[in-house]
Design an enzyme around this catalytic site. Structure first.
Site, PDB file in Angstrom:
ATOM      1  N   CYS A 195      30.264  10.138 -20.558  1.00 19.77           N
ATOM      2  CA  CYS A 195      31.611  10.555 -21.005  1.00 19.77           C
ATOM      3  C   CYS A 195      32.125   9.767 -22.214  1.00 19.77           C
ATOM      4  CB  CYS A 195      32.602  10.451 -19.847  1.00 19.77           C
ATOM      5  SG  CYS A 195      32.422   8.976 -18.837  1.00 19.77           S
ATOM      6  N   HIS A 238      39.601   8.404 -21.104  1.00 23.66           N
ATOM      7  CA  HIS A 238      39.088   7.152 -21.675  1.00 23.66           C
ATOM      8  C   HIS A 238      39.627   6.968 -23.103  1.00 23.66           C
ATOM      9  CE1 HIS A 238      36.574   6.936 -18.256  1.00 23.66           C
ATOM     10  NE2 HIS A 238      35.432   7.357 -18.755  1.00 23.66           N
TER      11      HIS A 238
HETATM   12  N1  LIG Z   1      33.687  10.970 -13.367  1.00 26.96           N
HETATM   13  C1  LIG Z   1      33.371  11.084 -14.646  1.00 26.96           C
HETATM   14  O1  LIG Z   1      34.219  10.927 -15.558  1.00 26.96           O
HETATM   15  C2  LIG Z   1      31.977  11.422 -15.044  1.00 26.96           C
HETATM   16  C3  LIG Z   1      31.746  11.742 -16.385  1.00 26.96           C
HETATM   17  C4  LIG Z   1      30.446  12.019 -16.796  1.00 26.96           C
HETATM   18  C5  LIG Z   1      29.433  11.974 -15.883  1.00 26.96           C
HETATM   19  N2  LIG Z   1      29.683  11.672 -14.567  1.00 26.96           N
HETATM   20  C6  LIG Z   1      28.561  11.692 -13.630  1.00 26.96           C
HETATM   21  O2  LIG Z   1      28.771  12.775 -12.723  1.00 26.96           O
HETATM   22  C7  LIG Z   1      28.201  12.474 -11.441  1.00 26.96           C
HETATM   23  C8  LIG Z   1      29.234  12.673 -10.330  1.00 26.96           C
HETATM   24  O3  LIG Z   1      30.402  12.093 -10.687  1.00 26.96           O
HETATM   25  P1  LIG Z   1      31.800  12.289  -9.966  1.00 26.96           P
HETATM   26  O4  LIG Z   1      32.654  11.387 -10.798  1.00 26.96           O
HETATM   27  O5  LIG Z   1      32.209  13.696  -9.785  1.00 26.96           O
HETATM   28  O6  LIG Z   1      31.506  11.628  -8.520  1.00 26.96           O
HETATM   29  P2  LIG Z   1      32.234  11.833  -7.088  1.00 26.96           P
HETATM   30  O7  LIG Z   1      33.656  12.205  -7.264  1.00 26.96           O
HETATM   31  O8  LIG Z   1      31.912  10.597  -6.331  1.00 26.96           O
HETATM   32  O9  LIG Z   1      31.454  13.082  -6.429  1.00 26.96           O
HETATM   33  C9  LIG Z   1      30.117  13.008  -5.991  1.00 26.96           C
HETATM   34  C10 LIG Z   1      29.676  14.377  -5.537  1.00 26.96           C
HETATM   35  O10 LIG Z   1      28.295  14.320  -5.151  1.00 26.96           O
HETATM   36  C11 LIG Z   1      28.159  14.929  -3.862  1.00 26.96           C
HETATM   37  N3  LIG Z   1      27.006  14.444  -3.137  1.00 26.96           N
HETATM   38  C12 LIG Z   1      26.819  13.228  -2.556  1.00 26.96           C
HETATM   39  N4  LIG Z   1      25.637  13.209  -1.906  1.00 26.96           N
HETATM   40  C13 LIG Z   1      25.084  14.435  -2.059  1.00 26.96           C
HETATM   41  C14 LIG Z   1      23.881  15.039  -1.604  1.00 26.96           C
HETATM   42  N5  LIG Z   1      22.999  14.363  -0.865  1.00 26.96           N
HETATM   43  N6  LIG Z   1      23.634  16.331  -1.942  1.00 26.96           N
HETATM   44  C15 LIG Z   1      24.509  17.030  -2.715  1.00 26.96           C
HETATM   45  N7  LIG Z   1      25.676  16.514  -3.162  1.00 26.96           N
HETATM   46  C16 LIG Z   1      25.947  15.228  -2.842  1.00 26.96           C
HETATM   47  C17 LIG Z   1      29.458  14.592  -3.175  1.00 26.96           C
HETATM   48  O11 LIG Z   1      29.625  15.430  -2.031  1.00 26.96           O
HETATM   49  P3  LIG Z   1      30.518  14.957  -0.745  1.00 26.96           P
HETATM   50  O12 LIG Z   1      31.957  15.158  -1.139  1.00 26.96           O
HETATM   51  O13 LIG Z   1      30.080  15.879   0.330  1.00 26.96           O
HETATM   52  O14 LIG Z   1      30.185  13.516  -0.505  1.00 26.96           O
HETATM   53  C18 LIG Z   1      30.439  14.898  -4.309  1.00 26.96           C
HETATM   54  O15 LIG Z   1      30.613  16.295  -4.426  1.00 26.96           O
HETATM   55  C19 LIG Z   1      27.645  11.065 -11.576  1.00 26.96           C
HETATM   56  O16 LIG Z   1      26.293  11.180 -11.952  1.00 26.96           O
HETATM   57  C20 LIG Z   1      28.447  10.486 -12.726  1.00 26.96           C
HETATM   58  O17 LIG Z   1      27.781   9.441 -13.374  1.00 26.96           O
HETATM   59  C21 LIG Z   1      30.940  11.416 -14.133  1.00 26.96           C
END
Ligand SMILES: NC(=O)c1ccc[n+]([C@@H]2O[C@H](COP(=O)([O-])OP(=O)(O)OC[C@H]3O[C@@H](n4cnc5c(N)ncnc54)[C@H](OP(=O)(O)O)[C@@H]3O)[C@@H](O)[C@H]2O)c1
Length: 334
Positions: A135, A247
């Site tokens: 990001c 950010h």
């Molecule tokens: N947040 C940001 O600004 C941002 C920006 C760019 C990239 N990213 C990347 O995006 C990814 C996720 O980020 P997020 O911020 O959305 O995280 P998050 O809010 O913690 O969400 C994680 C997601 O992954 C799911 N998950 C966990 N274990 C799983 C499994 N075994 N099978 C399928 N789904 C599963 C969770 O489901 P449950 O709810 O069922 O646990 C939830 O839907 C990461 O790789 C992060 O580095 C994030």
């Protein structure tokens, strides 16, 4: 966005996370033509219903064959899941747009910010893994690209001030919990390395032997890959701050050619996806929920006339993740 050629069958891995939720909201906002939404999450969310286009779609868990019949799958649930399952999506004939760090620096994998290097994709592209950059890198390269094209860039220094939503839902919750209990003397830090409330933490990810943390390494490596120029010297210092979303980055960029302030402002202001603010400056609160990358406080360095300073702010969940993924899909399917 351009009109889409057909209604798409879309998989969304990590559908219940903050990026997943933003992705679904954006599908609705842009009236993305959906023939099917297949949301995936962990066991604990099995059967949870998500609303889109007036219908409810129940969360599934990942299993062999789960991507069959889909046109594209957006992955947003971490490196390990992407590593294992994104190749499966491509085997099933879908484009895998991966929001994790798993494939970004792999040779042969396109790392795409459509305004910057969207030419790598077109309607004739074949199903493949396409990496969505980090990001904080995305907003930086959108601000650098027009300056690079017009004046050339020799080096970039960036210091980031990153919101807690960048650490997903648990990061968001940690700041809200500490805020609700702000009078408690000890705030147990679980997601962040130290208390985030009333604090600034100069660490995002683990430290390497060179002293840089992983977020800094991502920005430095990914910027050169996306700009297609290994010679740009990028130095990053990343800081987590108690902003909820969006950010901010202080950026010092050294151009190869002299430019006037008007030329710099006009060059930035005429670039797709960038919004230049001149009488005011953007802040995380103003920009949260907005699509563009905002730039303000553009001014010349005192010691080097070819060096320019600017303040770059963007919604990390939108342009930093979900919107960039949708714009990648637009290059392929519209
Ligand atoms: N947040 C940001 O600004 C941002 C920006 C760019 C990239 N990213 C990347 O995006 C990814 C996720 O980020 P997020 O911020 O959305 O995280 P998050 O809010 O913690 O969400 C994680 C997601 O992954 C799911 N998950 C966990 N274990 C799983 C499994 N075994 N099978 C399928 N789904 C599963 C969770 O489901 P449950 O709810 O069922 O646990 C939830 O839907 C990461 O790789 C992060 O580095 C994030």
């Amino acid at each position: 966005m351009k009109p889409w050629k057909k209604a798409l069958k879309v998989g969304l891995v990590g559908a219940t996370g903050v990026v997943g939720e933003t992705f679904i909201n954006m599908l609705e906002e842009y009236a993305f033509p959906i023939a099917e939404l297949r949301p995936f999450a962990s066991d604990k969310s099995l059967g949870v219903k998500l609303e889109l286009a007036g219908k409810e779609w129940a969360c599934q868990v990942l299993k062999p064959g789960c991507f069959d019949g889909l046109d594209m799958v957006f992955f947003s649930s971490g490196d390990d899941i992407s590593k294992e399952w994104a190749p499966q999506a491509v085997k099933s004939g879908a484009f895998a747009i991966d929001n994790s760090n798993a494939f970004r620096m792999d040779q042969g994998i396109n790392l795409v910010v459509p305004e910057v290097n969207g030419h790598l994709l077109n309607e004739n592209s074949k199903p493949q893994i396409i990496a969505n950059p980090n990001c904080s890198t995305i907003q930086l390269v959108v601000a650098l690209k027009p300056l690079y094209d017009k004046f050339g860039i020799s080096d970039v220094t960036v210091s980031s001030y990153q919101a807690v939503s960048g650490a997903g839902l648990p990061g968001f919750d940690e700041l809200l919990d500490q805020t609700r209990n702000f009078q408690t003397p000890d705030h147990a830090a679980k997601i962040f390395p130290k208390q985030i409330l009333f604090n600034c933490i100069p660490q995002i990810g683990g430290f390497g032997a060179d002293g840089f943390c992983t977020e800094e390494t991502k920005i430095m490596n990914e910027t050169c890959k996306i700009m297609g120029d290994d010679k740009i010297k990028v130095s990053a210092f990343t800081v987590r701050i108690p902003a909820l979303n969006a950010h901010s980055e202080a950026v010092w960029v050294t151009l190869n050619k002299p430019a006037t302030k008007d030329e710099v402002i006009n060059t930035l202001g005429s670039f797709e996806g960038l919004a230049v603010m001149q009488d005011d400056y953007p802040t995380a609160i103003d920009v949260s929920g907005e699509d563009p990358v905002f730039v303000g406080r553009i001014h010349q360095d005192r010691h080097n006339p070819n060096r320019w300073l600017m303040w770059v702010v963007s919604d990390n969940l939108k342009k930093g993740a979900a919107l960039n993924g949708l714009q990648i899909a637009e290059r392929i399917f519209s």
